[in-house]
Design an enzyme around this catalytic site. Structure first.
Site, PDB file in Angstrom:
ATOM      1  CG  HIS A  74      -2.181  -0.530   0.997  1.00 38.23           C
ATOM      2  ND1 HIS A  74      -3.286  -1.385   1.602  1.00 38.23           N
ATOM      3  CD2 HIS A  74      -2.845  -0.378  -0.223  1.00 38.23           C
ATOM      4  CE1 HIS A  74      -4.282  -1.577   1.176  1.00 38.23           C
ATOM      5  NE2 HIS A  74      -4.120  -1.218  -0.251  1.00 38.23           N
ATOM      6  NE  ARG A 181      -5.896  -2.586  -6.750  1.00 38.44           N
ATOM      7  CZ  ARG A 181      -4.870  -2.431  -7.462  1.00 38.44           C
ATOM      8  NH1 ARG A 181      -4.751  -0.793  -7.478  1.00 38.44           N
ATOM      9  NH2 ARG A 181      -4.093  -2.531  -8.016  1.00 38.44           N
ATOM     10  NE  ARG A 217     -10.018  -6.299  -8.764  1.00 39.94           N
ATOM     11  CZ  ARG A 217      -8.616  -6.056  -8.189  1.00 39.94           C
ATOM     12  NH1 ARG A 217      -7.765  -6.543  -9.129  1.00 39.94           N
ATOM     13  NH2 ARG A 217      -8.129  -5.704  -7.049  1.00 39.94           N
ATOM     14  CD  GLU A 311      -5.952 -10.944 -10.854  1.00 38.93           C
ATOM     15  OE1 GLU A 311      -5.369 -10.046 -10.513  1.00 38.93           O
ATOM     16  OE2 GLU A 311      -7.222 -10.966 -10.530  1.00 38.93           O
ATOM     17  CG  ASN A 334       0.197  -5.429  -9.135  1.00 36.19           C
ATOM     18  OD1 ASN A 334       1.261  -4.961  -9.893  1.00 36.19           O
ATOM     19  ND2 ASN A 334      -0.792  -4.810  -8.663  1.00 36.19           N
ATOM     20  CG  ASP A 335      -2.589 -10.949  -8.026  1.00 36.45           C
ATOM     21  OD1 ASP A 335      -2.008 -11.750  -7.108  1.00 36.45           O
ATOM     22  OD2 ASP A 335      -3.529 -10.553  -7.673  1.00 36.45           O
ATOM     23  NE  ARG A 345      -0.102  -8.396  -4.791  1.00 35.25           N
ATOM     24  CZ  ARG A 345      -0.912  -7.834  -5.411  1.00 35.25           C
ATOM     25  NH1 ARG A 345      -1.870  -8.942  -6.113  1.00 35.25           N
ATOM     26  NH2 ARG A 345      -1.382  -6.591  -5.489  1.00 35.25           N
ATOM     27  CB  CYS A 382      -5.864  -2.746 -14.517  1.00 38.92           C
ATOM     28  SG  CYS A 382      -5.972  -4.243 -14.120  1.00 38.92           S
TER      29      CYS A 382
END
Ligand code: PEP
Ligand code: MG
Length: 452
Positions: A74, A181, A217, A311, A334-335, A345, A382
């Site tokens: 974050h 998100r 999402r 992802e 990211n995933d 991660r 994204c």
């Protein structure tokens, strides 16, 4: 006191602010640490909570260096959204740097140099001024829609966490939202938000975007995103367990409530639904069924576009099958990097190796784009890779036409895209796919665009 308009009293307000900080520091047992920052401060810390980041006087912060945290933590997302250069996962060695040393932080290269020679400091000061001038020029042009130099439309949109982010995104030049998100509405509470509560939030974002596209999402709970009232099972490997769309299908009531709230947002057509962690065609079909049932129950006949996150590597590998039934694809790097490279991660020890520029990740993005193209669907990115201006030529060359980024990087991305043409992008993408590591890809891009 600040609002009294008297400069002497306004100064006293700062004194009170200072006392507040010191009392808090004593209560927290961190008294003596540099809570009052000098100009152009580089903040060194083991890690920073979002609340601690929020407490920093960002007008004084030139950069942040964290021993732990990862690029998708974050604090990293917050720093990026504020345009603060941050080097994370730098290792505990950085905690030994004494206060007051001159330091050069280069977040593009991920480098931290302690006590550099005076000549290097002068060079970097000049580079910072050049960069500020470039950023100002990019900001001035950021409200225009984005096209490559040879006229290919590339949508540059923002990732949002809630209605409060909309204004900053639009000021930064976002042409809409490529990823809202929704889990931010579900975190830090003891029960799920009701349908009406959710609807109010989604509608506020849609209104704030004034007709621009909005992709929301559905809840991506589980693994690193804990939602206590979802009663997630205790699992050995939660990142490989009940998360994202699997969790939603396992407990469909939360999903149904959310879908109903999403279907009510007006005007119809502006808002699209994005499904996280799709791994199989059954995942998509099962959610479609829920959406169709809720549409019928609400009496809504206008269709709603439903896209999938790519992802999980399997989604990229079967993208042709998925694209036959999904309206669009959005790559979550990211995933995708986590699952492709088998690197957790949230593991700070491995954060450096979790590189979305890795050619294996790029190859999966290429596959996703090929599958989408076969059915005339568009592909966006994204995940955090989209927020690197240097990634734009590669991603566009791989077939991506939408970049959903953190607000702070939108002006830079648009400026980069406007210099590109499709032939160059395809050549760069081909070259990147042939390289041996993410680092080699970054190096190649940094050499081609030294000022980016
Ligand atoms: C991603 O995985 O890249 C993504 C965009 O989703 P999140 O970071 O929220 O998991
Ligand atoms: Mg994800």
């Amino acid at each position: 006191m600040r609002k009294l308009g008297n400069p002497v009293l306004a100064e006293r307000a700062s004194d009170l602010e200072d006392v507040r900080r010191r009392v808090l520091a004593i209560l927290l047992g961190v008294a003596g640490s540099a809570t009052v920052l000098p100009e152009n401060a580089i903040v060194f810390a083991a890690d920073l909570l979002p609340s601690q980041f929020a407490d920093l006087d960002l007008t004084k912060v030139a950069g942040i260096v964290l021993a732990y945290a990862g690029p998708t933590a974050h604090v990293s997302i917050l720093a990026a959204s504020k345009g603060i250069p941050a080097v994370v996962a730098a290792g505990v060695g950085v905690l030994c740097v004494p206060d007051g040393q001159p330091v050069i932080v280069d977040a593009d290269l991920g480098s931290v140099r302690i006590n550099p020679p005076e000549a290097d400091l002068a060079d970097i000061r000049a580079a910072v001024i050049r960069r500020r001038e470039r950023v100002a020029a990019n900001r001035a042009a950021t409200q225009d829609d984005c096209y490559t130099a040879d006229g290919k439309r590339i949508e540059v949109v923002a990732n949002l966490g809630g209605p409060a982010d909309v204004a900053v995104a639009l000021e930064s030049g976002a042409e809409g939202c490529g990823l809202m998100r929704s889990e931010f509405l579900f975190l830090n509470r003891t029960s799920a938000p009701s349908e009406d509560e959710q609807y109010a939030q989604y509608q506020a974002i849609a209104d704030g975007l004034k007709g621009r596209p909005l992709i929301i999402r559905t809840l991506d709970a589980g693994a690193d995103k804990d939602v206590p009232y979802a009663n997630l099972p205790k699992e050995e490997n939660p990142a490989l367990g009940m998360r994202g769309v699997r969790m939603s299908l396992w407990q469909p009531e939360l999903l149904r409530t959310q879908i109903r709230a999403l279907l009510r947002v007006k005007p119809y057509g502006q808002t699209k639904i994005l499904l996280p962690m799709i791994a199989t065609i059954a995942d998509l079909r099962d959610v479609r069924k829920v959406i169709d049932e809720e549409m019928k129950a609400l009496g809504r006949t206008a269709p709603i576009e439903v896209g999938i996150m790519v992802e999980v590597p399997s989604a990229a590998l079967i993208s042709r099958t998925l694209a036959a039934e999904a309206d669009f694809l959005s790559v979550g790097t990211n995933d995708l990097a986590q699952y492709t490279l088998a690197i957790d991660r949230v593991n700070p020890r491995l954060a450096k190796q979790l590189d979305p520029f890795h050619p294996a990740v790029l190859r999966l993005i290429q596959l996703a784009a090929e599958g989408a193209r076969a059915h005339g669907r568009w592909v966006g990115v994204c995940g955090s890779l989209a927020s690197f201006p240097l990634a734009a030529p590669v991603l566009i060359g791989l077939g991506v036409t939408e970049l959903s980024a953190t607000a702070g990087s939108i002006a830079e991305i648009k400026a980069m895209v406007r210099t590109l043409d499709m032939n160059k992008c395809k050549a760069v993408a081909e070259a990147a796919l042939a390289l041996e590591s993410g680092e080699a890809v970054r190096r190649m891009l940094a050499q081609s665009w030294p000022e980016a």
